[in-house]
Design a protein around this motif. Structure first.
Motif, PDB file in Angstrom:
ATOM      1  N   UNK A   1      -6.944  -4.049   4.995  1.00 35.44           N
ATOM      2  CA  UNK A   1      -6.341  -3.418   6.167  1.00 35.44           C
ATOM      3  C   UNK A   1      -5.301  -4.328   6.814  1.00 35.44           C
ATOM      4  N   UNK A   2      -5.605  -5.607   6.952  1.00 32.19           N
ATOM      5  CA  UNK A   2      -4.682  -6.517   7.633  1.00 32.19           C
ATOM      6  C   UNK A   2      -3.408  -6.745   6.834  1.00 32.19           C
ATOM      7  N   UNK A   3      -3.522  -6.855   5.514  1.00 33.72           N
ATOM      8  CA  UNK A   3      -2.360  -7.233   4.707  1.00 33.72           C
ATOM      9  C   UNK A   3      -1.607  -6.052   4.109  1.00 33.72           C
ATOM     10  N   UNK A   4      -2.213  -4.870   4.043  1.00 31.54           N
ATOM     11  CA  UNK A   4      -1.545  -3.722   3.423  1.00 31.54           C
ATOM     12  C   UNK A   4      -1.395  -2.563   4.403  1.00 31.54           C
TER      13      UNK A   4
ATOM     14  N   UNK B   1       4.723  -5.767  -2.042  1.00 38.18           N
ATOM     15  CA  UNK B   1       4.132  -5.927  -3.388  1.00 38.18           C
ATOM     16  C   UNK B   1       3.351  -7.228  -3.537  1.00 38.18           C
ATOM     17  N   UNK B   2       3.898  -8.329  -3.008  1.00 35.96           N
ATOM     18  CA  UNK B   2       3.184  -9.605  -3.090  1.00 35.96           C
ATOM     19  C   UNK B   2       1.900  -9.567  -2.270  1.00 35.96           C
ATOM     20  N   UNK B   3       1.971  -8.982  -1.081  1.00 38.01           N
ATOM     21  CA  UNK B   3       0.776  -8.878  -0.235  1.00 38.01           C
ATOM     22  C   UNK B   3      -0.277  -7.993  -0.892  1.00 38.01           C
ATOM     23  N   UNK B   4       0.157  -6.936  -1.568  1.00 35.69           N
ATOM     24  CA  UNK B   4      -0.778  -6.023  -2.242  1.00 35.69           C
ATOM     25  C   UNK B   4      -1.531  -6.765  -3.339  1.00 35.69           C
TER      26      UNK B   4
END
Length: 681
Positions: free
Chosen positions: A179-182, A262-265
């Motif tokens: 939740x926090x990163x995407x 994309x990197x965070x995912x």
């Protein structure tokens, strides 16, 4: 008269001497018996290990007076080892604790200012940690429920519910990471909460045919269509944030920086897998230490079962009777294992050849059963994928639902039938009772987790199979699977929902009617033979490990799956608790809490290891979809990592490559392994 009194006095003295001699003889026999008990041997071993460690440490305390010096000389090294612990944890009486406190206070004046500050900081930090743990214990999830279960059914069943609580917390933490990163950056941008915009970078290198994603037309939709979409993840759910295809964004532009989605995912997936691994390993090491402490010789095993085998947490009368029979079962099992060991030692070469030939034949039968199950899953998955795209109409509602859930149904049947077959086969292999349980559980674990892998690799083979040049343009079958990640997510979603439906259906339609029949028709011979439902701990654990493995694999393709798994495990907790309290009886086979926790985490670690395999293959070898998702401009999902590293400065690139190389990994594991090994000694 005096002679009579002297004779009686002599007689009394002789009688007293004989009584005292008998008393001392009884005491010496009692002491020698007590010194043979496992508890005394454990204390001796612990003191010996402490003395050995402290001699190698070479730390000395400065006595403050002659009294304290004589006190320290008695058990100097033991006091040194315990010096960093709280005095309340010592097995000493009040006067000895008071003297130890005075010695510690007297030693402070020999320390430097820095050492005094360091000692004070250490004590303050330990006090803070203890108070924080005490506060956290009051906020512990389901504390009263689990304590009630422990009181009525013992620590074995309590360990299952504690394990279920651990999975609830683990999935909640995984969902918070996702939740926090995407989800949060997308929600902030989508609903204009922050001054940010989506970045979509078109790629001219991708063929236009790979970007086509046909959307079903929305006309007059029947209610059953919504039900099918809700149960299968298709239709209106396919383009929601539940699945991978919703996140077709290359980045989010904020005022001061650009967020690389994309990197965070990808990194969020790596983060929750690494967190799960570290968390499970940490808890497994604690359980391994308990098993190591409780490892015992055969003589100690009998003593522990007789003198220390009772579970004082039990307050329910029926559970107490069951515990009696459980201890009897343990003793019978130990005697049976001893009988089998003697039987094995007395086998002739002909008997040994016969039993090994029979085991080889039975293992071939086991492999045949596994092969049949795996082929059935493969055939069901292929049939489902080939027929699920046809037009849905109201006359074939049941048929469409059956086609959509056919792989899940076959997997559930395989998980139900194979343990029954294995439990029958194991009786003919002539193993000890303890080894029979372990081998049967190992086979059931393999079936539960291997069925998921068979489903995943069947989907991979269908996605990557191309029979013409037009299909090979994108590297995957883009005509049938324009967004194959969504298809993966839908399969994991269906497995999760179907597993929850099966758990509820078994409780409502099998366990409760069975309880009613047993209580109301107890005079019937068939009902008495059938008996009350048994709460089998290993089977229930394998079920939730199977569900957790699905969650680990599916979270990359369905980011909201950890939230669904959290709600699912909460429902299962209450359903299993109600079933245990009202319809089930505890298992007749003993299952200690320490062994249970270590076994649960070991099976969970195997499930996590198997989850790495399909995720690693799909992220590194299968081309990512070009019609949906955050990796439309990358050949594979993992390609975002080297491209991001290539933007770093040259020294940082060299450092990153050296850290991720084998030359760094091997020495790193060599360095970190010895402390872990030493900590278990």
């Amino acid at each position: 008269m005096s002679d009579t009194s002297s004779i009686s006095r002599l007689t009394w003295n002789d009688h007293r001497d004989d009584t005292f001699s008998d008393y001392y003889l009884f005491n010496s026999m009692t002491m020698s018996f007590l010194q043979e008990l496992p508890s005394y041997r454990s204390i001796v071993r612990r003191r010996t290990s402490i003395l050995g460690r402290d001699k190698s440490g070479g730390t000395l305390l400065k006595p403050a007076s002659s009294e304290s010096r004589s006190y320290l000389e008695v058990g100097r090294s033991e006091k040194e080892h315990l010096g960093n612990q709280s005095i309340r944890k010592y097995a000493l009486n009040i006067s000895e604790k008071r003297r130890l406190r005075e010695i510690r206070e007297a030693q402070v004046k020999y320390l430097s200012d820095w050492d005094q500050w360091k000692q004070y900081s250490t004590k303050s930090w330990k006090r803070f940690i203890e108070e924080a743990k005490e506060v956290a214990s009051h906020l512990e999830l389901w504390k009263n429920d689990i304590r009630s279960i422990e009181g009525k059914f013992g620590t074995g069943i309590q360990s299952y519910f504690s394990f279920l609580r651990f999975l609830v917390i683990l999935n909640l933490v995984i969902f918070i990471i996702i939740f926090l990163f995407i989800l949060l950056p997308i929600f902030l941008t989508k609903y204009k909460i922050t001054d940010s915009t989506f970045l979509i970078v078109p790629s001219n290198e991708v063929d236009i045919r790979c970007k086509v994603y046909p959307v079903n037309s929305t006309g007059l939709i029947y209610f059953y269509t919504y039900m099918i979409d809700l149960l299968s993840g298709t239709g209106f759910l396919e383009w929601t944030s539940l699945f991978y295809g919703h996140y077709t964004v290359d980045g989010i532009k904020f005022k001061e920086f650009t967020y690389d989605l994309p990197l965070a995912y990808l990194l969020s997936t790596v983060a929750y897998l690494a967190l799960s691994l570290l968390w499970i390993v940490k808890r497994s090491v604690e359980g391994f230490k308990q098993n190591l402490v409780q490892s015992e010789e055969q003589y100690q095993s009998y003593c522990n079962k007789i003198f220390a085998g009772w579970d004082f947490c039990i307050t329910d009368q029926s559970s107490a009777k069951l515990k009696h029979s459980s201890i009897q079962y343990e003793l019978k099992t130990d005697l049976e294992e001893e009988r089998i060991r003697q039987k094995v030692a007395q086998r002739t070469p002909e008997e040994t050849l016969r039993i090994y030939s029979l085991r080889l034949l039975l293992n071939a039968l086991v492999i045949t059963v596994l092969a049949a199950c795996f082929y059935a899953i493969y055939a069901a998955t292929v049939f489902s994928q080939e027929n699920m795209k046809k037009e849905i109409n109201k006359m074939v509602f049941g048929e469409n639902l059956l086609i959509l859930y056919l792989p899940s149904i076959v997997i559930t049947l395989a998980n139900f039938i194979t343990p029954l077959v294995f439990s029958k086969i194991i009786h003919y292999e002539d193993y000890s009772p303890a080894f029979e349980i372990r081998l049967t559980l190992l086979r059931c674990v393999f079936v539960r987790l291997a069925t998921i892998c068979v489903l995943v690799f069947t989907l991979v083979s269908k996605i990557t199979f191309c029979d013409n040049e037009d299909c090979r343009v994108c590297g995957y079958n883009h005509k049938v699977y324009p967004c194959w990640e969504n298809q993966f997510g839908q399969e994991m979603y269906k497995l999760t929902i179907f597993d929850l439906i099966i758990n509820l259906a078994v409780t409502v339609f099998i366990e409760f009617p069975r309880k009613l029949l047993v209580t109301s028709c107890s005079s019937w011979r068939l009902i008495r033979y059938w008996g009350q439902q048994e709460f089998a701990i290993p089977d229930n654990v394998l079920g939730i490990v199977y569900a957790q493995t699905i969650c680990w694999i599916g979270s990359f393709f369905s980011p909201l799956l950890p939230a669904i798994a959290t709600v699912k495990f909460i429902i299962i907790f209450y359903v299993k608790e109600i079933s245990l309290m009202h319809t089930c009886r505890p298992s007749t086979r003993p299952f200690r809490a320490s062994n249970s926790n270590f076994f649960f985490l070991l099976v969970l670690l195997i499930g996590l290891t198997l989850a790495f395999i399909p995720l690693g293959i799909t992220m590194t070898h299968i081309p990512s979809s070009k019609a949906c998702g955050p990796f439309t401009n990358y050949n594979t999902s993992w390609e975002v990592v080297p491209k991001t590293v290539s933007t770093f400065p040259s020294p940082l690139q060299a450092l990153t490559r050296s850290i991720t190389s084998e030359a760094f990994a091997v020495p790193f594991f060599i360095v970190i392994c010895p402390p872990q090994v030493m900590s278990t000694n």
